[in-house]
Design a protein around this motif. Structure first.
Motif, PDB file in Angstrom:
ATOM      1  N   MET A  89      81.279  33.823  77.271  1.00 31.90           N
ATOM      2  CA  MET A  89      80.768  32.777  76.245  1.00 31.90           C
ATOM      3  C   MET A  89      79.615  33.461  75.360  1.00 31.90           C
ATOM      4  N   GLU A  90      79.610  34.856  75.456  1.00 31.07           N
ATOM      5  CA  GLU A  90      78.666  35.448  74.675  1.00 31.07           C
ATOM      6  C   GLU A  90      79.145  35.452  73.167  1.00 31.07           C
ATOM      7  N   GLY A  91      78.056  35.163  72.323  1.00 28.29           N
ATOM      8  CA  GLY A  91      78.238  34.825  70.827  1.00 28.29           C
ATOM      9  C   GLY A  91      78.837  33.587  70.558  1.00 28.29           C
ATOM     10  N   ARG A  92      79.295  32.580  71.854  1.00 28.93           N
ATOM     11  CA  ARG A  92      79.731  31.522  71.470  1.00 28.93           C
ATOM     12  C   ARG A  92      79.175  30.302  72.221  1.00 28.93           C
ATOM     13  N   GLU A  93      77.828  30.424  72.604  1.00 29.70           N
ATOM     14  CA  GLU A  93      77.114  29.782  73.625  1.00 29.70           C
ATOM     15  C   GLU A  93      76.940  28.384  72.903  1.00 29.70           C
ATOM     16  N   PHE A  94      77.096  28.120  71.567  1.00 31.19           N
ATOM     17  CA  PHE A  94      76.763  26.970  70.703  1.00 31.19           C
ATOM     18  C   PHE A  94      77.911  26.093  71.144  1.00 31.19           C
ATOM     19  N   MET A  95      79.213  26.545  71.664  1.00 32.48           N
ATOM     20  CA  MET A  95      80.096  25.738  72.136  1.00 32.48           C
ATOM     21  C   MET A  95      79.699  24.729  73.350  1.00 32.48           C
ATOM     22  N   VAL A  96      79.161  25.431  74.298  1.00 36.84           N
ATOM     23  CA  VAL A  96      78.623  24.953  75.413  1.00 36.84           C
ATOM     24  C   VAL A  96      77.391  23.922  75.262  1.00 36.84           C
ATOM     25  N   ARG A  97      76.544  24.250  74.214  1.00 27.62           N
ATOM     26  CA  ARG A  97      75.349  23.716  73.867  1.00 27.62           C
ATOM     27  C   ARG A  97      75.919  22.269  73.266  1.00 27.62           C
ATOM     28  N   ASN A  98      76.812  22.506  72.394  1.00 21.28           N
ATOM     29  CA  ASN A  98      77.299  21.366  71.795  1.00 21.28           C
ATOM     30  C   ASN A  98      78.031  20.470  72.689  1.00 21.28           C
ATOM     31  N   GLU A  99      78.877  20.807  73.461  1.00 15.07           N
ATOM     32  CA  GLU A  99      79.356  19.963  74.474  1.00 15.07           C
ATOM     33  C   GLU A  99      78.345  18.960  75.415  1.00 15.07           C
ATOM     34  N   ILE A 100      77.295  19.686  75.865  1.00 15.25           N
ATOM     35  CA  ILE A 100      76.309  18.901  76.459  1.00 15.25           C
ATOM     36  C   ILE A 100      75.603  17.958  75.549  1.00 15.25           C
ATOM     37  N   ALA A 101      75.368  18.400  74.268  1.00 17.71           N
ATOM     38  CA  ALA A 101      74.761  17.534  73.453  1.00 17.71           C
ATOM     39  C   ALA A 101      75.557  16.347  73.123  1.00 17.71           C
ATOM     40  N   VAL A 102      76.861  16.328  72.922  1.00 10.25           N
ATOM     41  CA  VAL A 102      77.804  15.266  73.000  1.00 10.25           C
ATOM     42  C   VAL A 102      77.967  14.379  73.971  1.00 10.25           C
ATOM     43  N   GLU A 133      72.777  26.413  85.685  1.00 11.30           N
ATOM     44  CA  GLU A 133      73.153  27.794  85.462  1.00 11.30           C
ATOM     45  C   GLU A 133      72.815  28.724  86.853  1.00 11.30           C
ATOM     46  N   THR A 134      73.609  29.574  86.897  1.00  9.07           N
ATOM     47  CA  THR A 134      73.286  30.783  87.882  1.00  9.07           C
ATOM     48  C   THR A 134      73.186  31.975  87.167  1.00  9.07           C
ATOM     49  N   ALA A 135      72.862  33.188  87.678  1.00  6.91           N
ATOM     50  CA  ALA A 135      72.983  34.139  87.026  1.00  6.91           C
ATOM     51  C   ALA A 135      74.428  34.746  86.268  1.00  6.91           C
ATOM     52  N   ASN A 136      75.266  34.204  86.789  1.00  6.54           N
ATOM     53  CA  ASN A 136      76.688  34.299  86.232  1.00  6.54           C
ATOM     54  C   ASN A 136      77.336  33.390  85.452  1.00  6.54           C
ATOM     55  N   ASN A 137      76.967  32.272  85.973  1.00  5.53           N
ATOM     56  CA  ASN A 137      78.141  31.053  85.251  1.00  5.53           C
ATOM     57  C   ASN A 137      76.910  29.799  84.929  1.00  5.53           C
ATOM     58  N   LEU A 138      77.558  29.072  83.953  1.00  4.60           N
ATOM     59  CA  LEU A 138      76.859  27.867  83.468  1.00  4.60           C
ATOM     60  C   LEU A 138      77.948  26.774  84.460  1.00  4.60           C
ATOM     61  N   TYR A 139      77.421  26.076  84.840  1.00  4.34           N
ATOM     62  CA  TYR A 139      78.014  24.714  85.536  1.00  4.34           C
ATOM     63  C   TYR A 139      77.823  23.172  84.943  1.00  4.34           C
ATOM     64  N   LEU A 140      78.994  22.432  84.655  1.00  7.48           N
ATOM     65  CA  LEU A 140      79.040  21.215  84.022  1.00  7.48           C
ATOM     66  C   LEU A 140      79.712  20.318  85.126  1.00  7.48           C
ATOM     67  N   CYS A 141      78.943  19.256  85.636  1.00  5.37           N
ATOM     68  CA  CYS A 141      79.528  18.374  86.753  1.00  5.37           C
ATOM     69  C   CYS A 141      79.939  17.257  85.884  1.00  5.37           C
ATOM     70  N   PHE A 142      81.178  16.697  86.139  1.00  5.90           N
ATOM     71  CA  PHE A 142      81.773  15.536  85.559  1.00  5.90           C
ATOM     72  C   PHE A 142      82.247  14.709  86.736  1.00  5.90           C
ATOM     73  N   ASP A 143      82.803  13.180  86.310  1.00 11.12           N
ATOM     74  CA  ASP A 143      83.484  12.420  86.962  1.00 11.12           C
ATOM     75  C   ASP A 143      84.536  13.364  87.570  1.00 11.12           C
ATOM     76  N   LEU A 144      85.089  13.229  88.975  1.00 10.82           N
ATOM     77  CA  LEU A 144      86.212  13.895  89.251  1.00 10.82           C
ATOM     78  C   LEU A 144      87.436  12.740  88.929  1.00 10.82           C
ATOM     79  N   CYS A 145      88.254  13.071  88.501  1.00 10.10           N
ATOM     80  CA  CYS A 145      89.443  12.055  88.064  1.00 10.10           C
ATOM     81  C   CYS A 145      90.520  12.630  88.834  1.00 10.10           C
ATOM     82  N   THR A 146      90.812  11.592  89.792  1.00  7.56           N
ATOM     83  CA  THR A 146      91.952  11.998  90.870  1.00  7.56           C
ATOM     84  C   THR A 146      93.417  11.460  90.743  1.00  7.56           C
ATOM     85  N   GLY A 147      93.528  10.665  89.492  1.00 13.53           N
ATOM     86  CA  GLY A 147      94.688   9.865  89.273  1.00 13.53           C
ATOM     87  C   GLY A 147      95.820  10.663  88.592  1.00 13.53           C
TER      88      GLY A 147
END
Length: 354
Positions: A48-61, A80-94
């Motif tokens: 995501m280097e150079g495209r961090e705005f995409m994640v920032r935007n998704e979180i804002a929305v 976030e951790t050293a290597n990754n960003l984590y976004l936790c959502f509803d788990l849709c199992t249907g």
């Protein structure tokens, strides 16, 4: 990236991989203290280097609309951790929309209208919150649980935008999934909330026939057909069992001029959504609706085989445009970074709470 004040021990343990998107993988995650399961979007920072705005935007929305509507996935946490960003959502199992339809055994026009009404109410909520989704398609419509009465959920807000109502502006970048994109996106004349209504027209057409209205041999032909609004309710055998009111609903959503296209609130008042419409089944003793599933199943089986081949190509093209690098070089990068994301042991890492 989102604010990262203090580093805290991670509260989740990741499990199996559920799927893979353009720049992220989705893993099952369990909250250690509560034992509750989530779908965790894992995004490799290097990718995501150079495209961090995409994640920032998704979180804002998602922060703006999360927990506000039963048919929209909720963002419960991000860190976030050293290597990754984590976004936790509803788990849709249907499962996905069409998998569910095919598993039902029968499927009628009023079923399609019920689904469209539910999704449109969620779209209206999104629009009323000042957001445009921009990637509405069947693959982003998931059921919360396998139960028959489970809620259908709108997922994946990665391409969504908050529309600045104070300072009116239109979005101009090309984005979305080609077959569901509105003419104004291709024309780059500026777009906003009406693109979601166009996508709902394509989804409704698909729900009634099992294929999209602008299916063509090439992407160029598909784009030209969309810009011209060139589609038909053909072949006739697929549409003879669909009411004229349903076709009229699709026509209104697929109005090529976004200014003349109805709003979510306006199209929700359409007669097709107000009461059941259907073509009676001549074989039914009570004049019940005709089963649309046999024709839809036939088209979907062909589409599934085709989709597997197309998806990888589309994802690569989308990432190439974002990254501005060649296909083979990018393919190696994506594979390498996703492997890194996959291997990270979250329960051994520390995360920074957003």
């Amino acid at each position: 990236m989102p604010p990262t004040p203090t580093t805290v021990p991670c509260q989740y343990r990741t499990g199996k991989t559920l799927g893979s998107g353009t720049y992220a993988i989705v893993k099952e995650a369990v909250h250690i203290k509560t034992g509750k399961y989530y779908a965790c979007k894992v995004i490799n920072k290097k990718l995501m280097e150079g495209r961090e705005f995409m994640v920032r935007n998704e979180i804002a929305v998602l922060k703006k609309i999360s927990s506000g509507h039963p048919n929209i996935v909720t963002l419960h946490d991000y860190f976030e951790t050293a290597n990754n960003l984590y976004l936790c959502f509803d788990l849709c199992t249907g499962g996905e929309l069409f998998d569910r339809i095919c598993a039902k055994g029968n499927y009628h026009e009023p079923d399609a209208a019920d689904l469209v009404r539910t999704i449109l109410k969620a779209v209206k909520y999104i629009h009323d919150s000042g957001i445009v989704h921009r990637d509405l398609k069947p693959e982003n419509l998931l059921f919360r649980t396998p139960a028959e009465e489970a809620d259908i959920m709108i997922a994946d807000f990665g391409l969504s935008r908050v529309m600045d109502e104070e300072r009116f502006h239109l979005l101009t970048e090309i984005c979305g999934t080609p077959g569901y994109m509105a003419p104004e996106i291709f024309k780059k004349t500026g777009h906003g909330k009406p693109v979601d209504i166009w996508a709902m027209g394509v989804i409704t057409y698909f729900l009634l026939a099992g294929y999209t209205p602008f299916d063509r041999e090439t992407q160029q032909q598909e784009m030209e057909a969309i810009i011209a609004g060139d589609y038909k309710f053909e072949p006739e055998e697929y549409w003879v069992n669909v009411s004229e009111t349903a076709k009229q609903f699709v026509r209104e959503c697929l109005t090529t001029d976004p200014i003349k296209r109805p709003t979510a609130g306006g199209i929700l008042k359409h007669p097709w959504l107000a009461k059941p419409h259907f073509v009676p089944d001549p074989a039914s003793p009570h004049g019940g609706p005709t089963d649309l599933l046999p024709h839809i199943q036939k088209r979907l089986d062909a589409r599934t085989r085709f989709r597997k081949a197309v998806w990888s190509i589309t994802a690569m093209k989308r990432m190439s445009l974002l990254a501005g690098v060649g296909g083979s070089e990018l393919s190696e990068k994506i594979h390498k970074y996703k492997e890194e994301s996959e291997k990270e042991e979250l329960n051994e890492a520390s995360g920074s709470r957003g």
